[in-house]
Each structure stands twice: as structure tokens, then as C-alpha cells.
Scaffold this motif. Structure first.
Motif, PDB file in Angstrom:
ATOM      1  N   ARG A 238       0.821  -1.220   0.000  1.00 21.30           N
ATOM      2  CA  ARG A 238       0.000   0.000   0.000  1.00 21.30           C
ATOM      3  C   ARG A 238       0.850   1.263   0.000  1.00 21.30           C
ATOM      4  O   ARG A 238       0.394   2.308  -0.473  1.00 21.30           O
ATOM      5  N   ALA A 241       1.138   2.401  -3.502  1.00 25.15           N
ATOM      6  CA  ALA A 241      -0.109   2.651  -4.231  1.00 25.15           C
ATOM      7  C   ALA A 241      -0.092   3.923  -5.070  1.00 25.15           C
ATOM      8  O   ALA A 241      -0.603   3.947  -6.197  1.00 25.15           O
ATOM      9  N   SER A 242       0.503   4.982  -4.544  1.00 25.28           N
ATOM     10  CA  SER A 242       0.493   6.257  -5.276  1.00 25.28           C
ATOM     11  C   SER A 242       1.309   6.197  -6.562  1.00 25.28           C
ATOM     12  O   SER A 242       1.112   7.022  -7.464  1.00 25.28           O
ATOM     13  N   ARG A 246      -2.768   3.321 -12.751  1.00 32.04           N
ATOM     14  CA  ARG A 246      -4.193   3.191 -12.434  1.00 32.04           C
ATOM     15  C   ARG A 246      -4.780   1.884 -12.972  1.00 32.04           C
ATOM     16  O   ARG A 246      -5.593   1.242 -12.321  1.00 32.04           O
ATOM     17  N   ILE A 249      -4.392  -1.293 -10.686  1.00 30.49           N
ATOM     18  CA  ILE A 249      -5.001  -1.383  -9.356  1.00 30.49           C
ATOM     19  C   ILE A 249      -6.057  -2.492  -9.255  1.00 30.49           C
ATOM     20  O   ILE A 249      -6.075  -3.230  -8.253  1.00 30.49           O
ATOM     21  N   LEU A 253      -6.394  -5.945  -6.355  1.00 30.25           N
ATOM     22  CA  LEU A 253      -7.517  -5.974  -5.410  1.00 30.25           C
ATOM     23  C   LEU A 253      -7.455  -7.155  -4.435  1.00 30.25           C
ATOM     24  O   LEU A 253      -8.028  -7.064  -3.336  1.00 30.25           O
ATOM     25  N   LEU A 256      -7.326  -6.851  -0.605  1.00 28.02           N
ATOM     26  CA  LEU A 256      -8.484  -6.677   0.280  1.00 28.02           C
ATOM     27  C   LEU A 256      -8.883  -7.976   0.981  1.00 28.02           C
ATOM     28  O   LEU A 256      -9.021  -7.985   2.217  1.00 28.02           O
ATOM     29  N   TYR A 296     -13.821  -0.565  -2.143  1.00 30.29           N
ATOM     30  CA  TYR A 296     -12.411  -0.419  -2.526  1.00 30.29           C
ATOM     31  C   TYR A 296     -12.270  -0.274  -4.038  1.00 30.29           C
ATOM     32  O   TYR A 296     -11.488   0.558  -4.528  1.00 30.29           O
ATOM     33  N   ARG A 299     -13.390   3.139  -5.214  1.00 33.64           N
ATOM     34  CA  ARG A 299     -12.427   4.192  -4.856  1.00 33.64           C
ATOM     35  C   ARG A 299     -11.060   3.969  -5.499  1.00 33.64           C
ATOM     36  O   ARG A 299     -10.132   4.731  -5.278  1.00 33.64           O
ATOM     37  N   ASN A 300     -10.971   2.922  -6.330  1.00 32.89           N
ATOM     38  CA  ASN A 300      -9.717   2.599  -7.018  1.00 32.89           C
ATOM     39  C   ASN A 300      -8.566   2.401  -6.027  1.00 32.89           C
ATOM     40  O   ASN A 300      -7.475   2.923  -6.193  1.00 32.89           O
ATOM     41  N   LYS A 301      -8.871   1.603  -4.992  1.00 35.54           N
ATOM     42  CA  LYS A 301      -7.883   1.284  -3.964  1.00 35.54           C
ATOM     43  C   LYS A 301      -7.677  -0.228  -3.915  1.00 35.54           C
ATOM     44  O   LYS A 301      -8.445  -0.997  -4.466  1.00 35.54           O
ATOM     45  N   TYR A 302      -6.630  -0.640  -3.212  1.00 34.84           N
ATOM     46  CA  TYR A 302      -6.421  -2.068  -2.970  1.00 34.84           C
ATOM     47  C   TYR A 302      -5.938  -2.280  -1.540  1.00 34.84           C
ATOM     48  O   TYR A 302      -5.623  -1.370  -0.840  1.00 34.84           O
TER      49      TYR A 302
END
Length: 302
Positions: A238, A241-242, A246, A249, A253, A256, A296, A299-302
Motif C-alpha cells: 500500500r 499505491a500512489s 491506475r 489497481i 484488489l 483486500l 475499494y 475508490r480505485n484502492k487495494y
């Protein structure tokens, strides 16, 4: 040249088989794959189904030698697929199609099945010597799936590969911990706690010159130590992540479900034999799991 209707029907049946296998045996990842862009799903479901087949090889037989022969057969299948030879098995057919459509490394497929072959070839009841050895096994069997999915999606990113490495290691370690009760019931011993951790927790015993993990109240301490290694890998993934592209991502996943499993272990005070661990999806209700996964993904997160 276009494929014949019969060939197309056979491939569609093979892909449907892959999806069913993943849904039946790897449901938490099945839900993750539904968030991938449609062009990537065929490859992703095929890789996960290949993993299901090789992971099940030792569990569906009573004789370990038969399971090992099955794993060696899958290793041979990889060579045949890359040599463009027909293998009459749904996962092999799907794999042939994926390999012909995408640039997928034979190395990662070979590495994943060879890790399971080496594991199956160990003496019965043998345990890894170090945590690093267990992490390598987790990477070889889990991270490789993410590497290949990134490849199939045409995503070339060192940062994404590094994140995938950490996520696969975390996922592999936590899944091994969750499966400990299954292995204890089947083998009567604890096979996937490394000797260095067991010794630190006072659980290491010697029987006939072979190290074993003792079953007592300190077992949750050892589970906690391995889970902490997994948590560190999730944290490192994480932190990247930045810098992850894109489009990579959704492939990542699976971080999660690893986090959900880690949180469930923490709620059960790292007692893998707690009945709550076997409820729903990784110890939480399927609805809650899906809602969290959707949040998640949105929000385009993992």
C-alpha cells in the motif's frame, strides 16, 4: 483463419469450467476478478483455475504419490501448451487460448507448479526451516498469479510488480494459516509454521531427528508472528499505491481479502481453530465482504 464453431464452443465450455472452479474453490478471489476490465477476465480466471487445480492435487487423493504425479502432469501440460500441443482438459484448453492471445511468461507458470511439486516432495510432516522459506512458497504460488495477470493485461510496471509480490506473499501466508486446521485434521501435524518461529514460541519439538510443531496454548503466538509478516507485506504494497499505474489497481484488489482474513484472525486472537474463521468469506458475512470489496474497487484502492 477463424476457429470452427465446434472449437469455439469447446473453448467457451473450457472458460466456463474455469469460472466455476474459481467460484467454487476460491470465492474471495472470484469476486475480485469480477472487477477486472472484461478483456482481462479470461486470462485472470484461467490463471486462478490453474492454481485451483494444482492446489487441489494433493487434497483430492489419499495417496500423496498420486497427488505428486498429478502435479508432474500439470508441469508437462505447461510445456505442451507452449509447444502448441492439444491437451484435453478444460484448464489446459483455456490456458492455450490465453497463451496464444497474450504475452505470458512460461517461467511464472512453471515456478508456481514447481513450488507445489517441491512442497509435495517433502517428507510427510516436514516443516519449513525459516519464515523466508515460507514467504518464497507464498510468492511462488500466489504472487505469480498476479504477475501473469499484469502481463496478460499488457501492464508493464516495476512498481506494480513489486506491489503484486508483496500482496501475493501476504495472501499466501494468511491462506496457509487459515488452512492449518484442515492440514492438522488430514495429517495430524502442523505443516506450515516455520521452525524458526516455532522455536521462538517454544513450540518446536524433535521426533526421530525431525522437527515438529507442538500443539498447545502458545500456537496463537506463532500464528501471530507469521500473520505479522503478512501484515508488513500488505503495508509495503500500500505504500507503493500512489506510484502504481491506475490500470494495475484492479489486478491488485486481492490485497483486500488478505486484509479481511488478517482482521478475522485478529478478532479470533489468532486462534485458527476458532469456528468463526470458517464462517462466510474469511470469517465475515458474504454481504459485508462484497460491500467492502465494491467500496475499494469504486475508490480505485487495494
Amino acid at each position: 483463419m477463424t476457429a470452427s464453431p465446434a472449437a469455439g464452443s469447446s473453448l467457451q465450455a473450457a472458460l466456463s469450467y474455469c469460472v466455476r472452479q474459481v467460484r467454487s474453490y476460491d470465492y474471495h478471489h472470484y469476486l475480485c476478478l469480477l472487477h477486472l476490465p472484461p478483456p482481462m477476465r479470461k486470462a485472470a480466471f484461467t490463471f486462478r483455475a490453474f492454481n485451483v487445480e494444482t492446489a487441489k492435487a494433493m487434497d483430492v487423493v489419499s495417496d500423496p504419490k498420486t497427488g505428486l504425479m498429478r502435479l508432474l502432469w500439470w508441469k508437462d501440460v505447461i510445456d505442451k501448451v507452449f509447444a502448441n500441443k492439444l491437451v484435453e482438459h478444460p484448464v489446459a484448453l483455456a490456458l492455450s487460448s490465453v497463451v496464444s492471445d497474450h504475452k505470458v511468461s512460461k517461467h511464472w507458470l512453471k515456478r508456481s507448479v514447481e513450488a507445489r511439486i517441491n512442497d509435495a516432495s517433502r517428507d510427510e510432516g516436514a516443516i519449513p526451516e525459516t519464515s523466508a522459506e515460507l514467504e518464497r512458497y507464498a510468492e511462488d504460488t500466489q504472487s505469480t498469479i498476479l504477475y501473469m495477470t499484469l502481463q496478460a493485461g499488457g501492464i508493464q510496471s516495476t512498481v506494480a510488480d513489486h506491489a503484486a509480490s508483496h500482496i501475493g506473499k501476504a495472501s499466501g501466508l494468511l491462506l496457509l494459516l487459515k488452512a492449518l486446521p484442515h492440514h492438522v485434521n488430514k495429517q495430524g501435524v502442523i505443516p506450515y509454521l516455520p521452525a524458526d518461529v516455532a522455536e521462538e514460541c517454544g513450540l518446536l519439538t524433535w521426533d526421530g531427528g525431525r522437527s515438529e510443531v507442538r500443539m498447545d496454548d502458545r500456537l496463537p503466538d506463532a500464528v501471530f508472528k507469521v500473520a505479522s509478516i503478512a501484515e508488513a507485506h500488505l503495508h509495503k504494497a500500500r505504500e507503493l499505491a500512489s506510484s502504481v499505474p491506475r490500470e494495475a489497481i484492479p489486478v491488485l484488489l486481492p490485497a483486500l481479502p488478505a486484509q479481511v482474513l488478517l482482521d478475522s484472525l485478529r478478532r479470533c486472537e489468532f486462534n485458527v481453530f476458532d469456528s468463526r474463521m470458517s464462517r462466510g468469506v474469511h470469517g465475515v458475512s458474504p454481504l459485508w465482504y462484497q460491500l467492502k470489496l465494491n467500496w475499494y474497487a469504486w475508490r480505485n484502492k487495494y
